[in-house]
Structure formats: structure tokens, C-alpha cells
Design an enzyme around this catalytic site. Structure first.
Site, short mmCIF file in Angstrom:
data_model
loop_
_atom_site.label_atom_id
_atom_site.label_comp_id
_atom_site.label_asym_id
_atom_site.label_seq_id
_atom_site.Cartn_x
_atom_site.Cartn_y
_atom_site.Cartn_z
N ASP A 1 -6.34 -3.62 4.72
CA ASP A 1 -5.46 -4.61 4.08
C ASP A 1 -5.04 -5.67 5.09
O ASP A 1 -4.99 -6.84 4.80
CB ASP A 1 -4.22 -3.91 3.50
CG ASP A 1 -3.45 -3.11 4.54
OD1 ASP A 1 -4.06 -2.66 5.53
OD2 ASP A 1 -2.23 -2.93 4.37
N ARG B 1 0.15 -4.81 11.41
CA ARG B 1 1.37 -4.01 11.32
C ARG B 1 1.04 -2.52 11.24
O ARG B 1 -0.12 -2.12 11.41
CB ARG B 1 2.20 -4.46 10.11
CG ARG B 1 1.57 -4.15 8.79
CD ARG B 1 2.49 -4.53 7.64
NE ARG B 1 1.86 -4.29 6.37
CZ ARG B 1 1.85 -5.16 5.35
NH1 ARG B 1 2.44 -6.33 5.46
NH2 ARG B 1 1.26 -4.85 4.23
N ASP B 2 2.04 -1.69 11.00
CA ASP B 2 1.81 -0.25 10.96
C ASP B 2 1.18 0.15 9.63
O ASP B 2 1.76 0.92 8.86
CB ASP B 2 3.14 0.50 11.19
CG ASP B 2 4.21 0.06 10.21
OD1 ASP B 2 4.06 -1.03 9.60
OD2 ASP B 2 5.21 0.78 10.05
N GLU B 3 0.01 -0.40 9.36
CA GLU B 3 -0.70 -0.10 8.13
C GLU B 3 -2.20 -0.07 8.42
O GLU B 3 -2.74 0.96 8.72
CB GLU B 3 -0.33 -1.11 7.05
CG GLU B 3 -0.51 -0.58 5.67
CD GLU B 3 0.53 -1.09 4.67
OE1 GLU B 3 0.42 -0.69 3.52
OE2 GLU B 3 1.43 -1.86 5.03
N ASP C 1 -7.17 -4.20 -2.58
CA ASP C 1 -7.53 -5.39 -1.82
C ASP C 1 -9.06 -5.49 -1.71
O ASP C 1 -9.65 -6.56 -1.83
CB ASP C 1 -6.94 -5.31 -0.40
CG ASP C 1 -5.45 -4.94 -0.38
OD1 ASP C 1 -5.07 -4.02 -1.13
OD2 ASP C 1 -4.69 -5.55 0.39
N TRP D 1 -6.56 -0.60 -8.32
CA TRP D 1 -6.81 -0.03 -6.99
C TRP D 1 -7.89 1.04 -7.13
O TRP D 1 -8.93 0.98 -6.47
CB TRP D 1 -5.52 0.55 -6.41
CG TRP D 1 -4.72 -0.46 -5.62
CD1 TRP D 1 -4.59 -0.49 -4.26
CD2 TRP D 1 -3.98 -1.58 -6.12
NE1 TRP D 1 -3.82 -1.57 -3.89
CE2 TRP D 1 -3.42 -2.24 -5.00
CE3 TRP D 1 -3.74 -2.10 -7.39
CZ2 TRP D 1 -2.64 -3.39 -5.13
CZ3 TRP D 1 -2.96 -3.24 -7.51
CH2 TRP D 1 -2.42 -3.87 -6.39
N GLU E 1 -0.82 -12.62 3.19
CA GLU E 1 -0.50 -11.60 2.20
C GLU E 1 0.26 -12.19 1.00
O GLU E 1 0.03 -11.84 -0.14
CB GLU E 1 0.37 -10.52 2.85
CG GLU E 1 0.77 -9.40 1.91
CD GLU E 1 1.40 -8.24 2.66
OE1 GLU E 1 1.96 -8.47 3.76
OE2 GLU E 1 1.33 -7.10 2.17
N HIS F 1 -4.49 -11.17 5.57
CA HIS F 1 -4.65 -10.27 4.43
C HIS F 1 -5.68 -10.90 3.51
O HIS F 1 -5.42 -11.94 2.94
CB HIS F 1 -3.30 -10.21 3.70
CG HIS F 1 -2.79 -8.85 3.42
ND1 HIS F 1 -2.20 -8.07 4.38
CD2 HIS F 1 -2.73 -8.13 2.27
CE1 HIS F 1 -1.80 -6.93 3.83
NE2 HIS F 1 -2.13 -6.94 2.55
C1 BGC Z 1 -0.71 -3.30 1.47
C2 BGC Z 1 -1.53 -3.89 0.38
C3 BGC Z 1 -1.72 -2.88 -0.67
C4 BGC Z 1 -0.35 -2.60 -1.19
C5 BGC Z 1 -0.25 -1.77 -2.38
C6 BGC Z 1 0.63 -2.96 0.91
O1 BGC Z 1 1.52 -2.49 1.82
O2 BGC Z 1 -0.62 -4.14 2.56
O3 BGC Z 1 -2.34 -4.89 0.61
O4 BGC Z 1 -2.66 -3.15 -1.63
O5 BGC Z 1 0.51 -2.13 -0.19
O6 BGC Z 1 0.52 -2.44 -3.21
#
Ligand code: BGC
Length: 871
Positions: free
Chosen positions: A476, A480-482, A489, A540, A750, A771
């Protein structure tokens, strides 16, 4: 301007056929070339597939292939396909004897052209298989005996000395890790890979890498120093503060197989004879938190490793696609010092990777590095949107002088690098810092260009968004912490991604992890590889159907449908099991995520509507896939199911006037109904009128989030409103694509309003500036503005459509795409009161050229064509 308006303006000056300036087919027929195995691999060492397929390109000047013959030879193996009458030149399955691990093969192809002339044999191409099964490994999993303190991701070094006893004919190094590894052989890094072995559903599959190290060994003493990092596997990974989601500690599995000139064979493997330490200069290296080095420390306190011979349940397979590599080096554009002692280097482009430093340092002093995608208004680095990711590096010098340094097992998403702790008298120079761009190595196969500077910037932002987020898996965001494989996405962006870069193998590998991680009930987890154990959001979960379909459509590789067919069916079953009287209840999910002008991040289109829409679409893809795979009964059954979903959808959500009912009117509601064919064709014009009215009420702006955005311009265009599609695409004000460009974006954001010059950053918690989801519009730019679009009936550009939208706002547009048949081009430009169209059809492909606003089209074969249209 609508189609009818255009029709009145455009007068066809000459007959297109008469003016087609076509390359003539030469009598001298060249050889087949660009031979690849599988998903586009060139002469791979360590290939993953024992049932490979073969592809080749035909030389320019050949119109089409009428027959082919493939010959594969290897040690005690020969397969000759014999002449096969066929126009297929891509993904021809191998049908010879069983292939085994380590086998080395060569192959070549010859073909006959449209006149039956034989090309003669091509040059040989090669491939060598890697270790295909766990039983090929005699190595043991090893790890340092010492335990790092909790939450510290110490990098370990694992060492082994060995003797090479003779002259080496061939040596192969096979390695994988639970974690990240870098092998150094005799003091030199092996290969150019980063983040090996990548990110998979680790408990099910581990990828191994194969290296030809024949030339790196020396007769006599040799040594391995392998660095081992925590990575995604055992480090901090996940937006809920998770650690060790896949396993507790990193481990290495390594096997060096030597064949001597005199025929002897020897294996050097990871086992209890190795030593290891975690006491060394790399104090910690974490995907989110950065890397910290103390160069005053040397590797010390070596102890025997802990070795385990149980290889575990995961299948260990050769990595099926390219690794992450350094692909570009960015130079500093500007240096500032917003606070005393903090020097900020601007690389001019939001990028992903790490810095390469060449800086003066003082003994015992620590240089600190911070990163940011944008600056605060006072010129300092903006780090809040990294959330809990510390994203900082540091380096403590062992002696005064100049150091050359870059990290190993972390990456950052950034445009700016801040350095502090430098010698007070040093004058910062631009060449102190370079930006090392890292991502999965993918061939750049497509370009889109136009006369519109901001559209070109948008294309650049889309492409950088892809480069930043295709780091072994589709993520995504990179900062960041992801940084996780969010499915929604991915499905939104998949079509565009395959215009920009060859990511065929990349997507197939990720789908493999998706199959591994599909939940018992058919549901698909939110992110792949799965780190949360939950899923179920409409739009998703549908990555499980949409991504395979798009890969098939754009490459022609039907294997991607057969591989994923059962996953698709199980997902559709999951939807089906939740229906009540043909409708879906409220499914927990992300809605039309980040729809602008909504109170709710999930937007205003209700989940039951989104659910039914995506269920219908996924079921249709499943039915079409069943048909293509020759599963006739399934095809009928699923087509009926899809029809009945459409029926319920149209009945429940649309009144006879084509207006949305039982749900708020939203742009996305109308868009999905039309894009997914959920309502009858006869109702679409009426529904479009309502959609157009809604857009008018929004003053010509979009009101779509992650799920509606991919369809807004294409649906308007399809329904005869290309003028409105252009208005939306070229809109300068919020929310729009150009809005972010006007605020200085160099990547996709994003949020539609992640930042504005006037109001600054919009929210810090969730505000990635890299993003790719909204970059989904790139597809329409290729397919319609330039006019190059695939044909589902002849996938992989075997046949394609050239249908440019010659719009008043542009003077020219051009798309080029290196297809599996060769380069395809669709371009147009205004010249001396005319529009000149240029079309290139590669050998062995055909195209249908649809002339703008003419109700005429023409079928063309391989060649270059020019058409002159009077405007
Ligand atoms: C992510 C997204 C993801 C979403 C789900 C976010 O935190 O960065 O791109 O699809 O969460 O809604």
C-alpha cells in the site's frame, strides 16, 4: 465533446487503406529471438518450474507464424516438438521428459512465416533448474546461539571456512532464509540482490536463490560470512505493533555444490560446523525503524551455531521471479539547513530505497539520519506520517575521515534526507548523499506521453508510485508502519501496473502467497502475505479474481487462470454463503475507502451494495475463466449465478428510471453498476444521466474512493461522455489528480488532499505520500488517450484495439508497449490541420484500428501504419 459532436468535426481525408504506409514483408526471413522461459525469464540459473513454457519473438518484417518447432536438449534428454502448425509464439508448454532439480538445458526454436518459409534455428537459449524440492537440501537451518535482547533486531554474522580441493568446474550456491540474508564469499558480496529471499507466506513457502559462484571460489581456503537480518519474518512488522509474526528468530539455509574438473562432487552446507555472533557493528536493522551501525565494533564473541535438520513444513522453492535490485541513483538537487546542525538534502523525487553516504566523520561521533517525503512549512523534515515507524539510521565512526556507507536490511520512503552530528567545520556538498532506488527488478515495457505537461507528470507520479511499492510484493505504501500487501489497492492498480512494467512473474508469485493464505471459508485476508488472519472487505477480497484476470488479459498466460481457479471459486462461494434472498447484508469492510467529501473514511456507498457488485463481478470472472479452461458445466453454472446476482442487484438498487434506490446516490454506485454490467444495457444511459447529474452537483469533480476511482473516466467515456471524463481528469481543484501535482507531488498520494500549500498536511495518522491506488487512472490514459487496449478474446496483445480519443485538450498522445510479440504503438498528433495516427503492430499480432469519431474501423496485420485524418 461527445461522440456525435466529434463525428461532425472529423472528416476523413483519405481512405485509410489507400494511405496505409505499411512496411513490406521482406523475403529474407530472420530468426526467432528474445527467447524466454516461463513468465519472461532470460537464461535463468535456478529456474523454478519443472513444467516450463517457452516464448519467442519473430523478427520485424514477418507478418505471422504458421508453424513452430522447439528443440530442448540437456544431459540425457531431448525433446523435439516436431513441426506444429500454430500461430502461437508465447507460453508453449514443454512436453518432454520429466525435468529435475539442477538440470541444465538449452533450447531453440524455428518457425514458418505466412508464406511457409522456414526461419531456420534460432540461437540457443538456456535454463537451469534450481532446487525444486525440500529433499534436495542436505543443509540444516542454522542461527546464532546468542539471543538478542527483546525488540532489538540485531544483525548476525554466520561464518564458515572451507577448503576447495582442486580445480572447480562448476559451483552453485543455493540459499534461503527465514529473515533477510546477504552472502559474502571470500569477502565479496554474492549477487546484487537486496532483501533476499523476499516476502512470501513463509509458513507455506520459502523462496531460495541460486548463484553461479564458479569464479568466486579459490583453490585452498575459502570463507563464508553471511549477514542475517530479522526482516519481515521475525522483525517488527504490522500496523498493530506486531513483532515476530512469522517466526521468532532469523535462520539461514545454505548449500554450496561444487563439481571439480576431475568429476568429484562436494557440498558445503550450513550445519553445526558454522560459527556465529550477534556482536558486531550492525546494532539493529529493522524494516520500519532503520539501521544503526557502530563502526567502532568488530564482529566478536563467535560461538557454534544452533543447527536444526528438520527443514519444516514450508515448501522451499526457487524464487519464481526477479529479486529487488538497485535500479537508479538519484542526485541531490538542493541543500538547506533549517535548524543549526541539521542539513537537509533534497533528492527532488519521492523515492524508496536508502541513502548512499560519502561524508566526513569524526572518531566516536554519531551521524544521525532522518527521512521525509515532504518538508514542514519551516523547512524541517515532516516525519509524522511515518507514524510508529522510526525510519532513522545512524552511523558511529571508528576513525576520523570520510566514510562510504549505506544500510542493508531496512528501506525508507523519502525525498529528503536530514543529516546531523557532522563535523562542525565540514561544508555540506551535494555529492555527500545519493538516493539508491530499490525495487523488484522489472523491465520497463510501456511509456505514455502527451502534449499535456501535467498529464506527463501524472504518468511519472504513477510510475514512481509503482516503483516505490513493488518491493518484492505490491504494498500500500513504503514508508509508515504498514508497507503491507493490501489487496484492495492491488486490484485497483494491477491493470495500470502491467502497462508500465513487466510484472507478470511478480503478480503470479503474490497470487501464489494468496492461495497459501486463503482462509478456510474462502475469504481472502486483507493483506497478502497475511499478518492479521482476517479479511472480507468487498473490493479487497476480489484481488483473488481481478488480478489473475488482468494478468491473463495483458499477458495471454492462461496458466494464471488455471493456477488460481480454485481460489476464485472458493471466494465466490464465500460471497454466496452470506447472501440472504439474493442480497448481501452489511459486510464489515473498508467501503469506498477515502471517498472525498464524506464524513466517513469508508465513504457513502453502503457495504451491501459494494458487496453485491463485487460478488457479481467476481462471479462473472469465474464464469469466463471456467469457459476458457474448458470447464463447461462450471461455466454455465457460474454464468447463471452471475446473471441472478445482476438481476437482484438491478431489481433492488435501481428503479425503472435508472436511478439508485435503497442506497444513497453515489458516483461509485453508478460506476460499478455500469462497469460490472450489473444493470441491463438498456438501463445504462438512464443511469449515466443520474451519474452525470451527480458529477454536475459536485461541480465537475469526482467523489470516488479506492473502489470507484478506477472506473470513473472509463465509464463516462464508454457511455459517450468523454468530454466529462476529460474535465474530471484535467481538473485542477480538489479532489482531482492534478490537485496533488499542483501541491508539488512527485508520486501518487493516499488521499486526494494529503497536503495543500495553503493548509499543510491533512491528518498525520494516515497520510502516505506514496500510495498507488489512485494511479489506476493510468490504464485509461494508455487505453484511450493514446488508444492502445487489449482484447479479451485474444489476450496478451495477440490482437489489440487502437482506439484513441482525439480530444481538444491535447495536441498529441503516444503509448508504446513492449508486448510478448514485440513493440506495439498507438499515437496521434495534430499536424497542419490534420490528425496523424501512427500504429505499430508487432509480428504475429493483429490489431483493429478504430478511427476517432468515424464509425469505421480497419483490421491490420504486423507493420507500421500512418493515417491522415482531417479535423
Ligand atoms: C492502507 C490501505 C488499505 C486500507 C484498508 C490502509 O491503512 O494503507 O491502502 O487498503 O488501510 O482500508
Amino acid at each position: 465533446m461527445n461522440k456525435i459532436g466529434m463525428f461532425l468535426l472529423v472528416v476523413f481525408l483519405y481512405s485509410s487503406v489507400a494511405n496505409a504506409d505499411r512496411d513490406s514483408v521482406s523475403q529474407k526471413i530472420g530468426l526467432g529471438h528474445s527467447l524466454t522461459v516461463g513468465d519472461g525469464s532470460v537464461d535463468p540459473v535456478g529456474f523454478h518450474d519443472a513444467t516450463p513454457s517457452f516464448s519467442w519473438k519473430l523478427p520485424l518484417g514477418v507478418e505471422k507464424q504458421t508453424a513452430y518447432r522447439i528443440e530442448v536438449t540437456g544431459e540425457s534428454l531431448k525433446w523435439d516438438s516436431g513441426w506444429v502448425e500454430s500461430d502461437q509464439s508465447v507460453f508453449i508448454p514443454y512436453e518432454g521428459g520429466k525435468l529435475r532439480s539442477r538440470q541444465q538445458l538449452q533450447w531453440r526454436v524455428r518457425f514458418k512465416n505466412e508464406d511457409g518459409l522456414d526461419s531456420g534455428w534460432s540461437k540457443f537459449a538456456k535454463f537451469e533448474l534450481g532446487l525444486l524440492s525440500n529433499s534436495d537440501w542436505t543443509a540444516k537451518w542454522i542461527r546464532p546461539a546468542a539471543k538478542a535482547p527483546a525488540k532489538v533486531e540485531k544483525v548476525a554474522c554466520l561464518r564458515h571456512q572451507f577448503v576447495v580441493d582442486g580445480s572447480v568446474k562448476q559451483a552453485r550456491l543455493y540459499a534461503t532464509a527465514r529473515g533477510l540474508f546477504e552472502v559474502n564469499l571470500n569477502g565479496k558480496k554474492v549477487g546484487q540482490d537486496h532483501f533476499a529471499n523476499g516476502q512470501t507466506s513463509y509458513s507455506n513457502r520459502l523462496d531460495s536463490l541460486t548463484y553461479d559462484v564458479t569464479r568466486d571460489l579459490v583453490e585452498g581456503n575459502n570463507s563464508f560470512d553471511v549477514l542475517l537480518g530479522y526482516g519481515w519474518y521475525a522483525g517488527r512488522f504490522g500496523w498493530q505493533g506486531q513483532r515476530q509474526v512469522f517466526g521468532k528468530f532469523p535462520e539461514l539455509l545454505l548449500q554450496l555444490e561444487i563439481v571439480y574438473q576431475d568429476g568429484r562432487k562436494e557440498s558445503i552446507v550450513s550445519d553445526e560446523d558454522w560459527t556465529a555472533t550477534i556482536d558486531g557493528p550492525i546494532l539493529s536493522s529493522s524494516i520500519y525503524d532503520g539501521e544503526h551501525v557502530d563502526a567502532t565494533k568488530e564482529w566478536s564473541d563467535w560461538k557454534p551455531v544452533v543447527a536444526r535438520s528438520d527443514l519444516g513444513a514450508a515448501r522451499i522453492v526457487p524464487k519464481p521471479f526477479a529479486t529487488v535490485k538497485e535500479t537508479e541513483l538519484l542526485s541531490v538537487q538542493e541543500i538547506t539547513e533549517p535548524e543549526e546542525g541539521r542539513i537537509v538534502f533534497d533528492l527532488g523525487q519521492n523515492m524508496v530505497g536508502w541513502p548512499r553516504l560519502s561524508i566526513p566523520v569524526e572518531e566516536g561521533k554519531t551521524v544521525k539520519l532522518r527521512f521525509s517525503e515532504m518538508l514542514n512549512s519551516d523547512g524541517t523534515v515532516h516525519t509524522k506520517n511515518y507514524r510508529a515507524a522510526k525510519s532513522t539510521d545512524s552511523y558511529t565512526a571508528s576513525k576520523t575521515g570520510t566514510i562510504n556507507w549505506e544500510p542493508k536490511f531496512t528501506f525508507h520512503g523519502f525525498r529528503y534526507v536530514e543529516l546531523s552530528g557532522l563535523p562542525a567545520n565540514a561544508k555540506p556538498a551535494k555529492d555527500w548523499v545519493k538516493g539508491v532506488v530499490l525495487h523488484t527488478e522489472m523491465e520497463k515495457i510501456g511509456t505514455f506521453e502527451s502534449s499535456h505537461a501535467k498529464l506527463n507528470q501524472l504518468q511519472s507520479n504513477i510510475s514512481w508510485g509503482q516503483r516505490g511499492n513493488f518491493l518484492d510484493i505490491p504494498t500500500d505504501c513504503p514508508q509508515r508502519d504498514e508497507r503491507a500487501g493490501w489487496t484492495g489497492d492491488s486490484q485497483a492498480f494491477a491493470p495500470t501496473s502491467m502497462f508500465n512494467f513487466d510484472c507478470h512473474g511478480f503478480w503470479k508469485s503474490w497470487l501464489d502467497s494468496m492461495r497459501d493464505d486463503q482462509l478456510e471459508d474462502g475469504n481472502i485476508p486483507h493483506v497478502i502475505p497475511d499478518i492479521v488472519g482476517r479479511g472480507g472487505s468487498p473490493g479487497w477480497v476480489d484481488a483473488a479474481t481481478i488480478v489473475p484476470w488482468e494478468v491473463y488479459l495483458r499477458t495471454g498466460d492462461i496458466e494464471v487462470l488455471s493456477d488460481n481457479y480454485s481460489m476464485m471459486g472458493r471466494l465466490v462461494g464465500w460471497y454466496r454463503n452470506q447472501t440472504v434472498d439474493g442480497l448481501l447484508p452489511n459486510i464489515e469492510g473498508y467501503g469506498d475507502w477515502l471517498q472525498p467529501n464524506s464524513e466517513n473514511k469508508r465513504g457513502d456507498t453502503p457495504s451491501p451494495l459494494l458487496g453485491l457488485a463485487f460478488y457479481g463481478n467476481s462471479c462473472r470472472i469465474l464464469a469466463d475463466s471456467a469457459h476458457l479452461l474448458g470447464r463447461t458445466e462450471d461455466a454455465t453454472k457460474y454464468a447463471e449465478e452471475a446473471d441472478s446476482i445482476n438481476h437482484s442487484f438491478a431489481e433492488h438498487y435501481f428503479d425503472s428510471d435508472g436511478k439508485l434506490q435503497n442506497a444513497p446516490e453515489t458516483q461509485t454506485g453508478y460506476l460499478l453498476a455500469i462497469a460490472f454490467d450489473l444493470i441491463p444495457n438498456s438501463m445504462k444511459p438512464k443511469a449515466t444521466e443520474h451519474l452525470v447529474r451527480l458529477i454536475g452537483e459536485a461541480d465537475g469533480h469526482l467523489r470516488t474512493g479506492f473502489l470507484g476511482t478506477p472506473y470513473i473516466v472509463s465509464v463516462l467515456d464508454q457511455m459517450g461522455h468523454s468530454d466529462l471524463a476529460m474535465t474530471i481528469l484535467l481538473k485542477e481543484t480538489y479532489p482531482s489528480w492534478f490537485y496533488s501535482i499542483n501541491q508539488g507531488a512527485t508520486t501518487m498520494w493516499e488521499r486526494w488532499n494529503s497536503y495543500s500549500k495553503q493548509d499543510g498536511f491533512s491528518g498525520d495518522r494516515m497520510n502516505s505520500l506514496n500510495h498507488y491506488a489512485y494511479g489506476a487512472v493510468g490504464q485509461w490514459m494508455y487505453e484511450r488517450l493514446a488508444g492502445l487496449s487489449p482484447d479479451p478474446d485474444h489476450p496478451g496483445y495477440k490482437h489489440f484495439f487502437v482506439r484513441p480519443l482525439v480530444t481538444n485538450e491535447l495536441d498529441w498522445a503516444r503509448a508504446e508497449l513492449e508486448t510478448n510479440y514485440g513493440k506495439a504503438v498507438s499515437a496521434w498528433k495534430r499536424e497542419n490541420g490534420r490528425v496523424v495516427m501512427e500504429v505499430v503492430v508487432p509480428p504475429n499480432a493483429t490489431a483493429t484500428v478504430e478511427f476517432p469519431s468515424e464509425r469505421k474501423s480497419e483490421s491490420v496485420e504486423a507493420g507500421t501504419y500512418r493515417y491522415f485524418l482531417k479535423m
